[in-house]
Design a protein around this motif. Structure first.
Motif, PDB file in Angstrom:
ATOM      1  N   UNK A 328      48.789  48.523  93.772  1.00  0.00           N
ATOM      2  CA  UNK A 328      47.635  47.655  93.988  1.00  0.00           C
ATOM      3  C   UNK A 328      46.344  48.297  93.482  1.00  0.00           C
ATOM      4  N   UNK A 329      45.582  47.491  92.776  1.00  0.00           N
ATOM      5  CA  UNK A 329      44.283  47.919  92.302  1.00  0.00           C
ATOM      6  C   UNK A 329      43.191  47.128  92.986  1.00  0.00           C
ATOM      7  N   UNK A 330      42.036  47.118  92.384  1.00  0.00           N
ATOM      8  CA  UNK A 330      40.919  46.410  92.978  1.00  0.00           C
ATOM      9  C   UNK A 330      39.898  46.120  91.907  1.00  0.00           C
ATOM     10  N   UNK A 331      39.083  45.122  92.113  1.00  0.00           N
ATOM     11  CA  UNK A 331      37.976  44.899  91.175  1.00  0.00           C
ATOM     12  C   UNK A 331      37.094  46.144  91.144  1.00  0.00           C
ATOM     13  N   UNK A 332      36.549  46.428  90.006  1.00  0.00           N
ATOM     14  CA  UNK A 332      35.758  47.641  89.869  1.00  0.00           C
ATOM     15  C   UNK A 332      36.660  48.794  89.492  1.00  0.00           C
ATOM     16  N   UNK A 333      36.292  49.983  89.867  1.00  0.00           N
ATOM     17  CA  UNK A 333      37.057  51.163  89.547  1.00  0.00           C
ATOM     18  C   UNK A 333      36.127  52.312  89.209  1.00  0.00           C
ATOM     19  N   UNK A 334      36.676  53.515  89.131  1.00  0.00           N
ATOM     20  CA  UNK A 334      35.839  54.670  88.855  1.00  0.00           C
ATOM     21  C   UNK A 334      36.682  55.819  88.336  1.00  0.00           C
ATOM     22  N   UNK A 335      36.053  56.690  87.544  1.00  0.00           N
ATOM     23  CA  UNK A 335      36.713  57.885  87.051  1.00  0.00           C
ATOM     24  C   UNK A 335      35.710  58.998  86.792  1.00  0.00           C
ATOM     25  N   UNK A 336      34.754  58.775  85.880  1.00  0.00           N
ATOM     26  CA  UNK A 336      33.804  59.812  85.534  1.00  0.00           C
ATOM     27  C   UNK A 336      32.436  59.589  86.147  1.00  0.00           C
ATOM     28  N   UNK A 337      31.658  60.680  86.291  1.00  0.00           N
ATOM     29  CA  UNK A 337      30.330  60.584  86.880  1.00  0.00           C
ATOM     30  C   UNK A 337      29.461  61.721  86.366  1.00  0.00           C
ATOM     31  N   UNK A 338      28.169  61.623  86.651  1.00  0.00           N
ATOM     32  CA  UNK A 338      27.204  62.642  86.277  1.00  0.00           C
ATOM     33  C   UNK A 338      26.672  63.311  87.541  1.00  0.00           C
ATOM     34  N   UNK A 339      26.607  64.625  87.525  1.00  0.00           N
ATOM     35  CA  UNK A 339      26.111  65.369  88.677  1.00  0.00           C
ATOM     36  C   UNK A 339      24.632  65.096  88.912  1.00  0.00           C
ATOM     37  N   UNK A 340      24.246  65.083  90.185  1.00  0.00           N
ATOM     38  CA  UNK A 340      22.834  64.947  90.529  1.00  0.00           C
ATOM     39  C   UNK A 340      22.023  66.152  90.060  1.00  0.00           C
ATOM     40  N   UNK A 341      22.708  67.257  89.774  1.00  0.00           N
ATOM     41  CA  UNK A 341      22.044  68.485  89.339  1.00  0.00           C
ATOM     42  C   UNK A 341      22.191  68.720  87.838  1.00  0.00           C
ATOM     43  N   UNK A 342      22.622  67.718  87.099  1.00  0.00           N
ATOM     44  CA  UNK A 342      22.789  67.879  85.652  1.00  0.00           C
ATOM     45  C   UNK A 342      21.482  68.336  85.018  1.00  0.00           C
ATOM     46  N   UNK A 343      21.537  69.408  84.213  1.00  0.00           N
ATOM     47  CA  UNK A 343      20.322  69.962  83.606  1.00  0.00           C
ATOM     48  C   UNK A 343      19.821  69.110  82.451  1.00  0.00           C
ATOM     49  N   UNK A 344      20.736  68.388  81.815  1.00  0.00           N
ATOM     50  CA  UNK A 344      20.371  67.534  80.680  1.00  0.00           C
ATOM     51  C   UNK A 344      20.983  66.147  80.916  1.00  0.00           C
ATOM     52  N   UNK A 345      20.422  65.369  81.837  1.00  0.00           N
ATOM     53  CA  UNK A 345      21.054  64.096  82.219  1.00  0.00           C
ATOM     54  C   UNK A 345      21.209  63.114  81.061  1.00  0.00           C
ATOM     55  N   UNK A 346      20.246  63.063  80.134  1.00  0.00           N
ATOM     56  CA  UNK A 346      20.385  62.136  79.010  1.00  0.00           C
ATOM     57  C   UNK A 346      21.554  62.535  78.123  1.00  0.00           C
ATOM     58  N   UNK A 347      21.740  63.836  77.915  1.00  0.00           N
ATOM     59  CA  UNK A 347      22.872  64.311  77.129  1.00  0.00           C
ATOM     60  C   UNK A 347      24.181  64.082  77.881  1.00  0.00           C
ATOM     61  N   UNK A 348      24.135  64.279  79.206  1.00  0.00           N
ATOM     62  CA  UNK A 348      25.324  64.024  80.022  1.00  0.00           C
ATOM     63  C   UNK A 348      25.736  62.562  79.909  1.00  0.00           C
ATOM     64  N   UNK A 349      24.739  61.666  79.916  1.00  0.00           N
ATOM     65  CA  UNK A 349      25.051  60.255  79.748  1.00  0.00           C
ATOM     66  C   UNK A 349      25.664  59.986  78.376  1.00  0.00           C
ATOM     67  N   UNK A 350      25.166  60.638  77.354  1.00  0.00           N
ATOM     68  CA  UNK A 350      25.717  60.426  76.009  1.00  0.00           C
ATOM     69  C   UNK A 350      27.206  60.742  75.984  1.00  0.00           C
TER      70      UNK A 350
END
Length: 488
Positions: A328-350
């Protein structure tokens, strides 16, 4: 993405140790960052548990760094069963990776409330969200208080399968009248096949093997066999028909473990299964040391890269041969994320954006690693491996199930403490004979889990949340049919 895949990702994931690898890009390029006249590249720390899938990750990193010459990815692949603890330790010590696959524990909503993650809304615009199928972003699943923290990566698919070694089966005479290999679908079929393999080989080849060194494989067996027998919670959740854990009251669990102990007693199971890793077990299976193994689609790339393709797969074996419950699955889902402490958040998003791109998903499918969240990527015509086509054909064994947090978003804020010993330890204790009374051990496990859940609900109510144990029960749910939120 199904929770089993998340749990596959949770439960789900192939266990082995792998070191991190730093893949550095060139420095003097237009995309580089400059500080005080010196040219430097941003280096992102990335964590996952991918072992069999590592070639896909390495290739994506290579392609990403070629397109983003000012960003380097330092990849670390952690041991699967240690991943939650290592991530929690990294967060506490201020050394969390910039980008990472989300751990099984604590729950995603708890990671959000504890400040682990960066909301993605700055970058995850409506146009970006529109790339995904409808229903991919859901409050209480990957969205909390209106903020997006992750996205689905894979389409619904069965996370576990029983693999059949053709050569071993043929040597044991397990073939159909037309000469094709017999593929067992019932518990009795598997017992007879294991017996034939042991008998014909004189005890030199075993019917079944697994690698439980990381305590993952025994729960996989329980999950696959009991779910097929009609236990929709498997090892992953309460039975949403009643809203309670049912290890002790649903006889499928005791019946299967009793059968497993009988297989062990009759020498049908590879004797070192409790001490070897899943990676070792997969290698031994390919070499024909035993005829059957339970695992996921992550098995296939490494086997085929090594030239082993002489196998078939089946999912949800059951006492009757017809699955009584599904993944069984569900609407939505998740796997990857960005740390709240990421030093380069824009690069992390890339990097996260690249990871989630349709093109990367297409290469994921073409490599035989799994199904993509983008339906167009899952074209069987693009799949060259006959065995992976078998997996693609099993997609119907995964359907949407109930999600309490969608019906009542406050449920996402209920923090359930881990109940120990949990199913990996109880299963190991039963298999090794340390726990001799199977029904008693399972009932005690059930009681611990239900007590932990009811305690968490009571605490949440005391904090003013409008929740109750009834939020976990879906009396109208037929496990044979997809559940839609419109009912709730």
């Amino acid at each position: 993405m199904s929770p089993i895949q998340l749990n596959r990702r949770q439960l789900l994931r192939a266990a082995a140790t792998a070191g991190g690898a730093a893949l550095l890009a060139g420095c003097s390029t237009p995309g580089d960052k400059t500080t005080g006249g010196a040219t430097t590249a941003a280096t992102l720390a990335y964590w996952d548990w991918y072992v069999s899938q590592a070639p896909w990750v390495q290739n994506e990193i290579k392609l990403f760094q070629k397109a983003h010459s000012g960003i380097a990815i330092k990849k670390t692949t952690q041991v699967t069963d240690k991943y939650p603890d290592l991530m929690a330790l990294a967060v506490r010590s201020g050394t969390a990776p910039d980008v990472f696959l989300l751990p099984k524990a604590p729950k995603l909503e708890d990671q959000v409330s504890q400040g682990w993650l960066t909301p993605l809304d700055k970058w995850a615009t409506p146009a970006w969200q529109a790339r995904f199928p409808e229903g991919s972003f859901v409050e209480g699943v990957n969205v909390f208080d209106g903020k997006i923290y992750s996205a689905p990566f894979s389409a619904l698919a069965p996370s576990l399968q029983l693999y059949i070694h053709h050569g071993v089966f043929k040597e044991a005479g397990l073939v159909n009248p037309d000469g094709t290999v017999f593929v067992p679908k019932t518990w009795d079929d598997i017992t007879r096949a294991a017996e034939a393999i042991a008998t014909k080989s004189g005890g030199k080849v075993f019917g079944l093997g697994f690698g439980n060194a990381q305590k993952g494989a025994l729960p996989w067996l329980i999950e696959l066999f009991c779910r097929g027998a009609g236990s929709p919670g498997g090892t992953q959740s309460v039975d949403y028909r009643t809203g309670k854990w049912t290890y002790g009251t649903d006889r499928n669990y005791a019946d299967f473990l009793t059968l497993l102990l009988d297989w062990k007693k009759r020498n049908f199971i590879y004797p070192s299964s409790m001490s070897i890793s899943d990676e070792q077990a997969r290698a031994y299976f390919a070499k024909g040391r035993f005829g059957m193994i339970v695992g996921g689609v992550w098995n296939q790339p490494a086997w085929e890269e090594g030239g082993f393709t002489d196998y078939s797969l089946v999912t949800l074996p059951s006492p009757t041969g017809t699955p009584q419950a599904f993944f069984y699955g569900f609407p939505g889902g998740y796997l990857g994320a960005i740390s709240a402490k990421a030093k380069h958040p824009d690069d992390a998003w890339a990097w996260l954006d690249w990871f989630y791109s349709k093109e990367a998903g297409k290469r994921w499918v073409e490599g035989g690693y799994g199904l993509s969240i983008y339906p167009d990527n899952n074209d069987p015509a693009a799949v060259t491996s006959p065995t992976f086509k078998q997996y693609v054909a099993m997609a119907g064994t995964a359907i949407n199930g109930p999600v309490p947090a969608i019906r009542n978003p406050d449920i996402a804020k209920v923090e359930v403490a881990p109940a120990q010993p949990d199913i990996p330890d109880v299963a190991a204790g039963i298999y090794t004979g340390q726990l001799k009374d199977v029904p008693k051990a399972l009932k005690e496990l059930e009681d611990r889990l239900n007590d932990a859940l009811s305690t968490a609900v009571a605490k949440a109510k005391g904090q003013g949340l409008k929740v109750s144990m009834a939020d976990y029960a879906f009396a109208d749910w037929d496990p044979a049919k997809p559940y839609t939120t419109k009912r709730g």
